[in-house]
Design a protein around this motif. Structure first.
Motif, PDB file in Angstrom:
ATOM      1  N   PRO A  73      81.305  29.929   8.939  1.00  0.00           N
ATOM      2  CA  PRO A  73      81.411  29.069  10.129  1.00  0.00           C
ATOM      3  C   PRO A  73      82.680  28.212  10.133  1.00  0.00           C
ATOM      4  O   PRO A  73      83.323  28.034  11.173  1.00  0.00           O
TER       5      PRO A  73
ATOM      6  N   ASN B 216      76.427  38.748  21.150  1.00  0.00           N
ATOM      7  CA  ASN B 216      76.684  37.385  21.626  1.00  0.00           C
ATOM      8  C   ASN B 216      77.870  36.781  20.879  1.00  0.00           C
ATOM      9  O   ASN B 216      77.896  36.798  19.652  1.00  0.00           O
ATOM     10  N   PRO B 217      78.847  36.242  21.592  1.00  0.00           N
ATOM     11  CA  PRO B 217      79.998  35.603  20.929  1.00  0.00           C
ATOM     12  C   PRO B 217      79.645  34.189  20.463  1.00  0.00           C
ATOM     13  O   PRO B 217      80.108  33.187  21.004  1.00  0.00           O
ATOM     14  N   ARG B 218      78.790  34.125  19.452  1.00  0.00           N
ATOM     15  CA  ARG B 218      78.341  32.820  18.940  1.00  0.00           C
ATOM     16  C   ARG B 218      77.806  33.000  17.528  1.00  0.00           C
ATOM     17  O   ARG B 218      77.614  34.111  17.042  1.00  0.00           O
ATOM     18  N   ALA B 219      77.521  31.883  16.885  1.00  0.00           N
ATOM     19  CA  ALA B 219      76.878  31.930  15.574  1.00  0.00           C
ATOM     20  C   ALA B 219      75.380  32.117  15.768  1.00  0.00           C
ATOM     21  O   ALA B 219      74.857  32.007  16.882  1.00  0.00           O
ATOM     22  N   SER B 220      74.681  32.418  14.693  1.00  0.00           N
ATOM     23  CA  SER B 220      73.230  32.551  14.731  1.00  0.00           C
ATOM     24  C   SER B 220      72.684  32.059  13.398  1.00  0.00           C
ATOM     25  O   SER B 220      73.432  31.631  12.522  1.00  0.00           O
TER      26      SER B 220
ATOM     27  N   VAL C 130      86.640  39.020  20.721  1.00  0.00           N
ATOM     28  CA  VAL C 130      85.924  37.863  20.180  1.00  0.00           C
ATOM     29  C   VAL C 130      86.758  37.205  19.082  1.00  0.00           C
ATOM     30  O   VAL C 130      87.249  37.879  18.184  1.00  0.00           O
TER      31      VAL C 130
ATOM     32  N   MET D 181      80.406  36.387  15.849  1.00  0.00           N
ATOM     33  CA  MET D 181      79.749  37.241  16.831  1.00  0.00           C
ATOM     34  C   MET D 181      78.384  37.634  16.292  1.00  0.00           C
ATOM     35  O   MET D 181      78.257  38.047  15.140  1.00  0.00           O
ATOM     36  N   ASN D 182      77.351  37.490  17.096  1.00  0.00           N
ATOM     37  CA  ASN D 182      75.991  37.838  16.702  1.00  0.00           C
ATOM     38  C   ASN D 182      75.640  39.193  17.312  1.00  0.00           C
ATOM     39  O   ASN D 182      75.622  39.348  18.528  1.00  0.00           O
TER      40      ASN D 182
END
Length: 276
Positions: free
Chosen positions: A54, A35-39, A14, A18-19
């Motif tokens: 971010p 999850n390879p995303r922001a949260s 990643v 990472m979430n």
């Protein structure tokens, strides 16, 4: 948790944010999803650590390295940072506030303070739960929580709160030598718990859900608390947190500082530590 998060990020390759969602039960860590995303946690962590994660993550995704961006060491917060969810239960009369895996929160607030109790109190107040500094606290907890609740009940009594409890909880608190008034459950006849809440005789409710036999009573207790605007806490961990916040509030009023001021002091402390 930190070790597992690092190993997952490296194994999944990643780049960026990472979430990671986990649950901890009896000191065992269960990983629910990655999850390879922001949260929604990303801005919270950024404010807690004073680092625009971010923005940094976006640059890393575009090819920059952490070394090039000047972030090679972990930033440890100098204060407690508490995130509290905001629930819209007061918008839906009669709804049960008992939580499940279903996503119900409509927002989040943040409480920051060098003292954990004050940080908790700030977070609760920001989420719309104004903690009473005096009054009567109703305790009605399931069998497995009766012994665990005694310490919190003793703290409440020492802070000057009057304790009110239903049968089993009342017996446990009495056996521990605490002054407590007994109150009827719904099926035990009137006047009962809901009458007391509606009449303004209760200022806060601690109710951990029991088995099927008392589920009807528990549901009415929680929904009535919501409709009358009385703080209601439904987990043992939540009760401990609230009592910690109440103990802090009895030491003195909440202090208010801007986020910029807090982060400025934190940056100065980190710089001083680095030089030393």
């Amino acid at each position: 948790i930190k070790d597992q998060a690092r190993r997952l990020a490296e194994r999944l390759r990643v780049r960026g944010l990472m979430n990671l969602q986990l649950a901890v039960k009896d000191d065992r860590i269960f990983i629910l999803e990655v999850n390879p995303r922001a949260s929604r946690t990303a801005p919270f962590v950024s404010k807690a650590k004073g680092v625009p994660w971010p923005r940094i993550a976006a640059k890393v995704m575009m090819g920059k390295t952490l070394e090039e961006l000047g972030f090679t060491e972990e930033v440890v917060p100098t204060r407690f940072n508490v995130k509290a969810p905001v629930f819209p239960f007061n918008k839906f009369p009669g709804v049960d506030m008992l939580l499940s895996p279903e996503m119900r929160s409509t927002g989040e607030v943040m409480g920051i303070d060098p003292d954990l109790g004050y940080a908790l109190a700030k977070a609760y107040e920001g989420a719309g739960m104004r903690l009473p500094l005096r009054g009567r606290v109703l305790l009605t907890v399931k069998e497995s929580d009766k012994r665990s609740i005694i310490s919190e009940a003793r703290t409440l009594s020492q802070l000057g709160y009057e304790l009110v409890a239903t049968g089993g909880t009342w017996q446990a608190l009495r056996a521990a030598g605490l002054p407590v008034e007994r109150i009827n459950k719904l099926h035990e006849g009137r006047p009962h718990i809901v009458d007391a809440i509606k009449n303004g005789e209760i200022d806060m409710v601690f109710n951990t859900p029991s088995g099927r036999a008392t589920r009807h009573d528990d549901t009415y207790i929680r929904s009535t608390s919501i409709s009358t605007g009385i703080p209601c806490v439904t987990t043992l961990a939540g009760i401990r947190a609230v009592v910690s916040g109440l103990a802090a509030l009895h030491k003195g009023p909440i202090t208010v500082r801007s986020l910029q001021e807090i982060q400025g002091h934190a940056a100065e402390a980190r710089e001083e530590h680095a030089h030393s």
